[in-house]
Design a protein around this motif. Structure first.
Motif, PDB file in Angstrom:
ATOM      1  N   GLU A 131       0.819  -1.214   0.000  1.00 15.01           N
ATOM      2  CA  GLU A 131       0.000   0.000   0.000  1.00 15.01           C
ATOM      3  C   GLU A 131       0.855   1.267   0.000  1.00 15.01           C
ATOM      4  O   GLU A 131       0.351   2.353  -0.242  1.00 15.01           O
ATOM      5  N   MET A 132       2.161   1.139   0.246  1.00 17.18           N
ATOM      6  CA  MET A 132       3.060   2.289   0.228  1.00 17.18           C
ATOM      7  C   MET A 132       3.867   2.364  -1.073  1.00 17.18           C
ATOM      8  O   MET A 132       4.783   3.175  -1.191  1.00 17.18           O
ATOM      9  N   ALA A 133       3.512   1.521  -2.051  1.00 19.90           N
ATOM     10  CA  ALA A 133       4.201   1.564  -3.345  1.00 19.90           C
ATOM     11  C   ALA A 133       4.048   2.960  -3.935  1.00 19.90           C
ATOM     12  O   ALA A 133       2.989   3.580  -3.841  1.00 19.90           O
ATOM     13  N   GLY A 134       5.117   3.470  -4.520  1.00 19.01           N
ATOM     14  CA  GLY A 134       5.085   4.808  -5.097  1.00 19.01           C
ATOM     15  C   GLY A 134       5.501   5.895  -4.127  1.00 19.01           C
ATOM     16  O   GLY A 134       5.507   7.070  -4.470  1.00 19.01           O
ATOM     17  N   VAL A 135       5.841   5.499  -2.897  1.00 14.01           N
ATOM     18  CA  VAL A 135       6.282   6.454  -1.882  1.00 14.01           C
ATOM     19  C   VAL A 135       7.690   6.072  -1.443  1.00 14.01           C
ATOM     20  O   VAL A 135       7.974   4.906  -1.174  1.00 14.01           O
ATOM     21  N   THR A 136       8.554   7.058  -1.393  1.00 14.27           N
ATOM     22  CA  THR A 136       9.913   6.853  -0.911  1.00 14.27           C
ATOM     23  C   THR A 136      10.039   7.523   0.446  1.00 14.27           C
ATOM     24  O   THR A 136       9.488   8.596   0.680  1.00 14.27           O
ATOM     25  N   SER A 137      10.763   6.883   1.329  1.00 16.83           N
ATOM     26  CA  SER A 137      11.026   7.434   2.649  1.00 16.83           C
ATOM     27  C   SER A 137      12.521   7.682   2.771  1.00 16.83           C
ATOM     28  O   SER A 137      13.318   6.767   2.572  1.00 16.83           O
ATOM     29  N   ARG A 138      12.873   8.911   3.036  1.00 23.07           N
ATOM     30  CA  ARG A 138      14.278   9.253   3.268  1.00 23.07           C
ATOM     31  C   ARG A 138      14.484   9.405   4.770  1.00 23.07           C
ATOM     32  O   ARG A 138      13.753  10.125   5.434  1.00 23.07           O
ATOM     33  N   GLN A 139      15.482   8.719   5.295  1.00 23.85           N
ATOM     34  CA  GLN A 139      15.856   8.887   6.690  1.00 23.85           C
ATOM     35  C   GLN A 139      17.256   9.476   6.742  1.00 23.85           C
ATOM     36  O   GLN A 139      18.172   8.985   6.078  1.00 23.85           O
ATOM     37  N   ILE A 140      17.369  10.547   7.507  1.00 19.72           N
ATOM     38  CA  ILE A 140      18.654  11.202   7.707  1.00 19.72           C
ATOM     39  C   ILE A 140      18.952  11.099   9.199  1.00 19.72           C
ATOM     40  O   ILE A 140      18.154  11.530  10.027  1.00 19.72           O
ATOM     41  N   GLY A 141      20.065  10.480   9.527  1.00 15.30           N
ATOM     42  CA  GLY A 141      20.426  10.294  10.921  1.00 15.30           C
ATOM     43  C   GLY A 141      21.580  11.196  11.318  1.00 15.30           C
ATOM     44  O   GLY A 141      22.455  11.514  10.494  1.00 15.30           O
TER      45      GLY A 141
END
Length: 189
Positions: A131-141
């Motif tokens: 259901e999250m296809a088409g969404v990218t999540s960027r994590q910056i630590g």
């Protein structure tokens, strides 16, 4: 380096951002904000869905031992799709703070010496599935070791940016720079 432990930290957030402690009161405050927003939008049908999402999110935050999150107070087009979580981190016995971060980061770590001490930074993008296809999540630590020689403790901040795959690269870069600018305000007390 100093001889005594700092008494805390300070960080400046953009105007309109709110800090929620990851406890029962923080969860209640976030639910109240979401419920209020659904009422403003005349969308009571989404209230239960928002509460369910917050419940799931809170379980994840608790499991990851996050102590607080920072979010824009207004959702929607006028708010940034950026959130920042913070947690205390201690390296295992006989390990340095910096040496313990690769397992947490899952990405290459950059090391910066700054006037306020060492800053460790990493970034990774994850593409959504199902259901999250088409969404990218960027994590910056960002890792900030305690400025005490030999101490294995510090603070870790995790900025998250979720965006559609077709988002303009310049917009994603701007949000990444916003996160970096916020973290540049970090100071030990």
């Amino acid at each position: 380096m100093i001889d005594t432990a700092p008494s805390g930290f300070h960080i400046m957030m953009p105007p309109g951002w709110v800090r929620y402690l990851v406890d029962a009161d923080g969860k209640a405050a976030l639910v109240a904000q979401a419920t209020s927003r659904m009422r403003q939008l005349s969308r009571p049908d989404l209230d239960a869905q928002a509460r369910s999402m917050i419940q799931s999110y809170w379980q994840t935050l608790t499991r990851q031992r996050i102590s607080a999150i920072y979010l824009p107070s207004e959702a929607g087009d006028e708010g940034l799709p950026l959130s920042i979580a913070v947690k205390q981190h201690a390296a295992p016995e006989d390990a340095a703070f910096e040496a313990s971060l690769p397992a947490l980061a899952g990405a290459p770590i950059e090391r910066f010496e700054t006037p306020v001490g060492m800053v460790l930074r990493w970034q990774k993008d994850s593409h959504g599935h199902d259901e999250m296809a088409g969404v990218t999540s960027r994590q910056i630590g960002y890792g900030f070791p305690l400025p005490i020689a030999g101490d294995r403790r510090g603070m870790v901040f995790l900025a998250s940016i979720a965006y559609p795959d077709e988002a303009a690269p310049d917009a994603v870069a701007l949000l990444t720079e916003t996160s970096d600018a916020i973290m540049e305000t970090f100071r030990w007390r």
